[in-house]
Design a protein around this motif. Structure first.
Motif, mmCIF file in Angstrom:
data_model
loop_
_atom_site.group_PDB
_atom_site.id
_atom_site.type_symbol
_atom_site.label_atom_id
_atom_site.label_comp_id
_atom_site.label_asym_id
_atom_site.label_seq_id
_atom_site.Cartn_x
_atom_site.Cartn_y
_atom_site.Cartn_z
ATOM 1 N N ILE A 1 17.594 15.880 4.754
ATOM 2 C CA ILE A 1 16.900 15.541 3.509
ATOM 3 C C ILE A 1 16.866 14.031 3.317
ATOM 4 N N HIS A 2 18.018 13.395 3.449
ATOM 5 C CA HIS A 2 18.065 11.955 3.214
ATOM 6 C C HIS A 2 17.404 11.179 4.348
ATOM 7 N N MET A 3 17.466 11.710 5.567
ATOM 8 C CA MET A 3 16.767 11.077 6.673
ATOM 9 C C MET A 3 15.258 11.072 6.423
ATOM 10 N N LEU A 4 14.708 12.228 6.001
ATOM 11 C CA LEU A 4 13.279 12.312 5.727
ATOM 12 C C LEU A 4 12.884 11.426 4.547
ATOM 13 N N PHE A 5 13.756 11.375 3.529
ATOM 14 C CA PHE A 5 13.477 10.531 2.365
ATOM 15 C C PHE A 5 13.361 9.067 2.782
ATOM 16 N N TYR A 6 14.275 8.592 3.620
ATOM 17 C CA TYR A 6 14.206 7.195 4.044
ATOM 18 C C TYR A 6 13.064 6.951 5.022
ATOM 19 N N GLN A 7 12.703 7.943 5.809
ATOM 20 C CA GLN A 7 11.513 7.802 6.650
ATOM 21 C C GLN A 7 10.270 7.651 5.778
ATOM 22 N N LEU A 8 10.223 8.432 4.704
ATOM 23 C CA LEU A 8 9.094 8.346 3.783
ATOM 24 C C LEU A 8 9.030 6.962 3.142
ATOM 25 N N LEU A 9 10.180 6.452 2.687
ATOM 26 C CA LEU A 9 10.208 5.125 2.074
ATOM 27 C C LEU A 9 9.794 4.043 3.066
ATOM 28 N N ALA A 10 10.264 4.165 4.312
ATOM 29 C CA ALA A 10 9.922 3.164 5.324
ATOM 30 C C ALA A 10 8.419 3.170 5.601
ATOM 31 N N THR A 11 7.841 4.370 5.710
ATOM 32 C CA THR A 11 6.397 4.482 5.935
ATOM 33 C C THR A 11 5.630 3.921 4.750
ATOM 34 N N LEU A 12 6.096 4.235 3.553
ATOM 35 C CA LEU A 12 5.456 3.744 2.341
ATOM 36 C C LEU A 12 5.493 2.217 2.287
ATOM 37 N N GLN A 13 6.650 1.627 2.581
ATOM 38 C CA GLN A 13 6.772 0.167 2.543
ATOM 39 C C GLN A 13 5.829 -0.481 3.553
ATOM 40 N N GLU A 14 5.751 0.118 4.728
ATOM 41 C CA GLU A 14 4.870 -0.428 5.768
ATOM 42 C C GLU A 14 3.407 -0.377 5.334
ATOM 43 N N GLN A 15 2.995 0.752 4.754
ATOM 44 C CA GLN A 15 1.591 0.893 4.372
ATOM 45 C C GLN A 15 1.243 0.051 3.157
ATOM 46 N N VAL A 16 2.181 -0.072 2.220
ATOM 47 C CA VAL A 16 1.935 -0.942 1.065
ATOM 48 C C VAL A 16 1.789 -2.387 1.519
ATOM 49 N N GLY A 17 2.637 -2.812 2.463
ATOM 50 C CA GLY A 17 2.536 -4.167 2.987
ATOM 51 C C GLY A 17 1.217 -4.404 3.688
ATOM 52 N N HIS A 18 0.763 -3.398 4.435
ATOM 53 C CA HIS A 18 -0.512 -3.512 5.136
ATOM 54 C C HIS A 18 -1.666 -3.620 4.153
ATOM 55 N N ILE A 19 -1.630 -2.765 3.108
ATOM 56 C CA ILE A 19 -2.698 -2.782 2.106
ATOM 57 C C ILE A 19 -2.682 -4.099 1.331
ATOM 58 N N SER A 20 -1.471 -4.594 1.049
ATOM 59 C CA SER A 20 -1.370 -5.864 0.328
ATOM 60 C C SER A 20 -2.052 -6.983 1.092
ATOM 61 N N GLN A 21 -1.862 -6.995 2.413
ATOM 62 C CA GLN A 21 -2.525 -8.002 3.227
ATOM 63 C C GLN A 21 -4.034 -7.813 3.203
ATOM 64 N N GLU A 22 -4.474 -6.541 3.305
ATOM 65 C CA GLU A 22 -5.900 -6.277 3.297
ATOM 66 C C GLU A 22 -6.548 -6.672 1.976
ATOM 67 N N ASN A 23 -5.833 -6.400 0.868
ATOM 68 C CA ASN A 23 -6.403 -6.697 -0.440
ATOM 69 C C ASN A 23 -6.650 -8.180 -0.642
ATOM 70 N N HIS A 24 -5.935 -9.014 0.094
ATOM 71 C CA HIS A 24 -6.107 -10.448 -0.045
ATOM 72 C C HIS A 24 -7.008 -11.015 1.044
ATOM 73 N N SER A 25 -7.614 -10.127 1.866
ATOM 74 C CA SER A 25 -8.511 -10.577 2.913
ATOM 75 C C SER A 25 -9.810 -11.077 2.303
ATOM 76 N N TRP A 26 -10.287 -12.199 2.781
ATOM 77 C CA TRP A 26 -11.555 -12.719 2.268
ATOM 78 C C TRP A 26 -12.700 -11.769 2.587
ATOM 79 N N LEU A 27 -12.558 -10.989 3.680
ATOM 80 C CA LEU A 27 -13.613 -10.038 4.020
ATOM 81 C C LEU A 27 -13.717 -8.921 2.981
ATOM 82 N N ASP A 28 -12.564 -8.388 2.552
ATOM 83 C CA ASP A 28 -12.584 -7.339 1.527
ATOM 84 C C ASP A 28 -13.155 -7.871 0.219
ATOM 85 N N LEU A 29 -12.759 -9.083 -0.127
ATOM 86 C CA LEU A 29 -13.284 -9.682 -1.357
ATOM 87 C C LEU A 29 -14.773 -9.938 -1.256
#
Length: 551
Positions: free
Chosen positions: A154-182
């Motif tokens: 249970i806790h292993m899956l929970f931390y895998q979920l958090l790690a995946t979430l952090q990675e994707q949020v970081g990726h989206i954050s970079q994309e949101n500041h891309s001049w191309l997206d803007l």
């Protein structure tokens, strides 16, 4: 005998390994507190209020709803993930409920040390991630299995979920500041205004050459081609929805020269704007209801979402000669749509991928929550040039409706009493719908003159569209006439049958008077002319058969 023969060694670690090279391990940041399944937006809202002091992740596995903060509004649907920091309020739009009943999971967690809370996400973050959906199903299944050794998993899956979430949020954050997206957002917001490559390149402090190179790499089109295609797509949509003059069309799409608009339109579409409405079109329908409506109008789609009960009917009538899909297949699979090379896409508004759909074909999205099935049919009739066929269907339904009311006047009198339709949802409760959502409610309340249960009015569900009611409260929505859609699984049906034998149900007047009727959940999902007529006939058959037995 040497120790090695027993499978282990007594040798000391190599001299090259020194203690000062061993890294210390950081302590865990968060602990998992709760995981619950949610069945509608009201359940999500209640959970959000209860867990206001906890960090929360919402993962949507089906349905659609509108949420937001004080600064931002967003639509969530299948695959959406919302992360809310403790103490942050989510706003839940209650105008007419969600576009379809929301289902998913909610996870609450908190920091291991209350005084130290490093937070790697925004106060509220919204993203789409199907890999997160896979994680949550595994986590939920593990939580429901009582074996002691599962606590580690249970806790292993929970931390895998958090790690995946952090990675994707970081990726989206970079994309949101891309001049191309803007840049692309600016184009879609300002397509009626003059825009130039040089102007936007200067705004983002890059060279025009670099701008052009990266823009084409992202979109497959030059800057000018992209804007031109967007303007022509929107021109096509205006021509289908209304009848603007060429000058009005130019003003609506940002062109000053009608001759130039006509030339570009013919270049991209293959016909002049004045002839476009009459041109045959390959249509893709993203929803069950619009596929059925198009078929009723006599416009067989090239590809369309089809409800399971409708498939057999189409085959029997020889009208199944098109590519049939499930609604979920269109949600994020844009390649499926693009590969079909349609001339028109129709579906419900809002749609998260409208801008990308418009690059494939003109896209008309109608607001399901604001229009009843008759107005939706009329608009589809205008779009396809088959409005006369739409009005024929409405006249036919009105005739059937009048005949049904005359029959009920003779059998029941003009005071119909109350009626309700209950759609049992597994063992957790049931969905009960208001008057503007189909699902039997339109037929019962607007066509046949029954009144909703008093409890439905008190709770305000006529306005919010529907409610998911806990098992212990469903009987409060009882009426003089009860229509039920039972679960398909045998174990779930047995659970419902067991409930119906309890005193809170067996003492109800409708059950004592044998006024409980079974309906098909799949058939009653539809909110289109074919489904509405079938629903009306089915309800009348149930009512008149039982009434004749009572006499």
């Amino acid at each position: 005998m040497r120790n090695s023969e027993h499978g282990f060694y007594s040798k000391t670690p190599p001299a090259s390994v020194h203690l000062h090279e061993i890294c210390s391990i950081p302590s865990a940041m968060y602990k998992l507190r709760y995981l619950v399944k949610i069945h509608d937006q009201e359940a999500l809202s209640r959970t959000d209020q209860l867990w206001i002091e906890l960090h929360t992740i919402y993962i949507v596995t089906a349905g659609q709803a509108r949420l937001g903060t004080a600064n931002e509004q967003f639509t969530v649907d299948t695959g959406s993930v919302i992360v809310r920091r403790a103490g942050t309020n989510l706003q839940h739009e209650r105008k007419r409920g969600s576009l379809s009943p929301l289902q998913g999971f909610a996870i609450a967690f908190e920091p291991m040390e209350q005084e130290v809370d490093t937070w790697p996400f925004g106060s509220v973050t919204s993203l789409t991630s199907h890999s997160m959906t896979d994680f949550i199903y595994d986590l939920a299944q593990t939580c429901m299995t009582p074996e002691a050794h599962n606590s580690f998993k249970i806790h292993m899956l929970f931390y895998q979920l958090l790690a995946t979430l952090q990675e994707q949020v970081g990726h989206i954050s970079q994309e949101n500041h891309s001049w191309l997206d803007l840049t692309i957002k600016r184009i879609h917001d300002m397509y009626t205004h003059p825009l130039s490559r040089e102007q936007l390149a200067r705004e983002f402090s890059i060279s025009p050459e670099h701008f052009s190179r990266e823009f084409k790499k992202r979109t497959g089109l030059t800057f000018v081609e992209y804007i031109t295609r967007l303007r022509i797509r929107i021109a096509q949509e205006h021509l289908l929805l209304s009848n603007p003059s060429l000058q009005e069309l130019a003003e609506l799409t940002g062109y000053r020269d009608t001759f130039y608009l006509s030339r570009k339109f013919k270049q991209i579409v293959g016909s002049a704007p004045t002839l476009y409405r009459k041109k045959p079109k390959k249509i893709i329908s993203l929803t069950f209801n619009y596929t059925a409506s198009l078929i009723a109008l006599g416009q067989i789609p090239h590809m369309g979402a089809v409800a399971s009960w409708m498939r057999d009917r189409l085959q029997e009538q020889g009208m199944d000669q098109f590519e049939q899909r499930g609604e979920h297949e269109f949600i994020h699979n844009l390649d499926l749509i693009a590969d079909a090379d349609p001339d028109l896409i129709v579906g419900y508004a809002p749609h998260a991928n409208l801008d990308r759909l418009r690059q494939i074909a003109p896209t008309i999205l109608l607001p399901f929550e604001e229009l009843d099935w008759q107005e939706q049919l009329l608009r589809l009739g205008r779009i396809t040039g088959l409005e006369a066929n739409a009005r024929h269907w409405l006249t036919h339904y009105d005739t059937l409706q009048q005949e049904a009311n005359l029959t009920l006047d003779r059998c029941l009198g003009t005071a119909r009493g109350t009626a309700v339709c209950i759609f049992w949802n597994e063992e957790s409760g049931a969905y009960i719908y208001g008057q503007g959502w189909g699902r039997a409610s339109y037929v019962l309340y607007q066509s046949l003159g029954f009144s909703p249960p008093a409890h439905m009015k008190r709770e305000g569900h006529l306005l919010t569209g529907y409610a998911h009611v806990p098992l212990s409260e469903v009987h409060l929505y009882a009426a003089d006439y009860i229509f039920m859609s039972y679960p398909s699984e045998l174990a779930q049906r047995e659970a419902v049958d067991h409930l119906l034998h309890q005193a809170c149900w067996s003492n109800l007047e409708a059950i004592r008077n044998n006024r409980v009727y079974t309906i098909s959940d799949d058939m009653f999902y539809g909110f289109d002319p074919i489904s509405m007529i079938e629903q009306l006939k089915h309800i009348m058959h149930q009512l008149t058969s039982h009434l004749s037995m009572d006499q």
